[in-house]
Enzyme design. Structure first.
Site, short mmCIF file in Angstrom:
data_model
loop_
_atom_site.label_atom_id
_atom_site.label_comp_id
_atom_site.label_asym_id
_atom_site.label_seq_id
_atom_site.Cartn_x
_atom_site.Cartn_y
_atom_site.Cartn_z
CD GLN A 115 44.40 54.83 41.55
OE1 GLN A 115 43.73 54.07 40.87
NE2 GLN A 115 44.04 56.08 41.80
CG HIS A 117 43.79 48.86 37.98
ND1 HIS A 117 43.08 48.54 39.14
CD2 HIS A 117 43.54 50.18 37.74
CE1 HIS A 117 42.43 49.61 39.56
NE2 HIS A 117 42.70 50.62 38.74
CG HIS A 133 41.77 42.70 39.18
ND1 HIS A 133 41.13 41.57 38.72
CD2 HIS A 133 43.05 42.61 38.73
CE1 HIS A 133 41.97 40.83 38.01
NE2 HIS A 133 43.15 41.46 38.02
CG HIS A 176 45.64 54.13 36.21
ND1 HIS A 176 44.37 54.32 35.71
CD2 HIS A 176 45.47 53.70 37.49
CE1 HIS A 176 43.48 54.03 36.63
NE2 HIS A 176 44.12 53.65 37.73
#
Length: 481
Positions: free
Chosen positions: A413, A426, A424, A428
């Protein structure tokens, strides 16, 4: 006799009360005057010079006085040299005097950082080995923040094993009592900028400096104990070259003078700006020199001469940080406003970290993020992007093995408008099985909503998360990723 140059009578009297015995505060003498420090409201770095011996108590006293002097003069971060804790008479004594990170020396340095509200670079701490079979120490560069917390530890990777037959024989074999490090540490965000960590002999390997610059370093630091022979020949030219080549500040704390009957160091601690100009220097005395760190000028130099955009890796290859394995570190991770404890981290590379999820969509749903706080992929350097996705690849293999699946959903995202709730970047990673959702794409709806509702009942306990991370760590130890 106390020889100190200070910028006010008030500060002078304060230093007198400290009753210095060995401190000489050497102010920048080439391009800076005392009055310029702090005039532009830029952050200030202090580079220190000292003469360590095998007397750890006396060495600690000198370090504390140097830190106090630098803090009083407005420093935001203080850099101490390699072997600030001691320089031993021989190999056996060096191993015997070593300590762990929770020993008296680092504890005292934490207290000093916290009491002065200042960051510390402790460049070359003799860290006792953890391996019961190999008694050798590690030469560790320790960064402590102004709260007195250890935020990074880099173990020296290039060990000084040389035999020089000029001006007498200089023979040193650091590997006889020191284990080499296994990774290049990601630059640390500090009040003076992003600091890339090296130690002494690392200075001679330009590839390391280039990698640190590509990882986002604005300041390269090489705390050292250069010999008199090599220092006279190479010290200044190497430091200025690293600054110019990488368009970075270079901060190099140094040992100086006679340590014992066998060891003498060159000294000349200095700070060099990205144009190769020496902006602070200690010469041949014990002391501290200060310089402002002008990151606007650094960015201007990089914009006017865009070396990174002009490299030709198609003709002569490129330099990038290598994946040398993952370390199970004893340091936590700041993820947006969340503090991820060590117990929930199961993998870490040079620039990335993998950790378990407090609200997983399905079992095995984990996260991978860059160590440096960045909102989007475009905020990362090419080296950081490479490292991030190499880490994702490793975690994919691990999760698929752990949950017995052959497919996974990988989602990024990239920014708040794409559903990012934690500011921040990241990734998934979710292990998938056939039929785990009525419609395959339902997982994206679940992923979008799973952390939008603040329901304490859907959050896992710290104990449950630690248990999952520990299982993944144990699996790593038994398989090849």
């Amino acid at each position: 006799m106390l020889l100190t140059v200070l910028n006010s009578a008030k500060t002078f009297s304060r230093h007198l009360r400290l009753n210095f015995k060995r401190i000489v505060t050497t102010w920048p003498f080439r391009t800076m005057s005392v009055g310029k420090v702090g005039r532009n409201n830029w952050p200030v770095a202090a580079v220190c010079q000292m003469t360590s011996t095998s007397d750890k108590t006396d060495n600690l006293r000198v370090c504390q006085q140097l830190i106090s002097s630098a803090a009083t003069q407005g420093a935001d971060m203080v850099f101490l040299p390699e072997a600030f804790d001691y320089i031993a008479e021989n190999k056996d004594e060096s191993i015997e005097l070593s300590e762990n990170l929770d020993g008296d020396t680092i504890t005292a340095m934490k207290d000093a950082a916290k009491s002065h509200g200042i960051w510390l670079s402790l460049g070359g701490f003799h860290q006792r080995g953890l391996n019961g079979v190999d008694s050798r120490i590690r030469n560790s560069h320790v960064i402590i923040n102004s709260n007195g917390e250890v935020v990074e530890v880099y173990d020296k990777i290039h060990l000084f094993d040389v035999k020089l037959k000029r001006d007498g024989i200089v023979q040193l074999k650091e590997s006889a009592h020191t284990l080499p490090g296994t990774r290049v540490s990601s630059p640390v965000s500090t009040p003076i900028g992003r600091v890339g960590l090296g130690i002494c002999y690392d200075l001679r390997f330009p590839e390391m400096s280039l990698v640190l610059k590509q990882m986002g370093a604005e300041i390269l630091t090489f705390p050292s104990a250069f010999t008199s022979v090599t220092g006279q020949a190479h010290w200044e030219v190497l430091l200025r070259t690293r600054a110019v080549d990488n368009q970075c500040y270079v901060v190099a704390a140094a040992q100086v003078g006679q340590h014992n009957g066998r060891r003498m160091s060159y000294g000349h601690a200095m700070i060099v700006d990205p144009w190769g100009k020496i902006v602070a220097s200690c010469d041949g005395e014990v002391g501290v020199a200060l310089a402002e760190i002008d990151l606007d000028n650094l960015r201007k130099i990089r914009e006017e001469m865009p070396l990174d955009d002009q490299r030709r890796p198609d003709l002569y290859g490129s330099v990038a940080v290598c994946d040398s394995g993952f370390s199970f570190v004893d340091r936590s991770f700041v993820f947006g406003s969340f503090h991820i404890p060590t117990s929930q981290i199961f993998l870490r590379s040079s620039s990335s970290v993998a950790f378990v999820n407090i609200k997983p969509v399905i079992p095995g749903h984990v996260l991978v993020a860059p160590l440096r706080s960045a909102m989007k992929l475009t905020d990362l350097s090419p080296v950081e992007v490479t490292d991030l996705f190499l880490c994702v690849q490793k975690v994919l293999k691990l999760i698929e093995k752990a949950y017995g699946v052959a497919s996974s959903t990988v989602s990024v995202q990239d920014g708040p408008d794409a559903g990012q709730t934690v500011p921040h970047l990241h990734v998934h990673i979710l292990p998938r099985k056939k039929g785990d959702f009525d419609r395959n794409d339902d997982i994206y709806n679940k992923l979008e909503k799973h952390d939008k509702v603040d329901d304490e009942r859907t959050k896992r306990s710290a104990e449950e998360m630690a248990l999952e991370a520990n299982k993944l760590k144990n699996l790593i130890a038994t398989c090849s990723l």
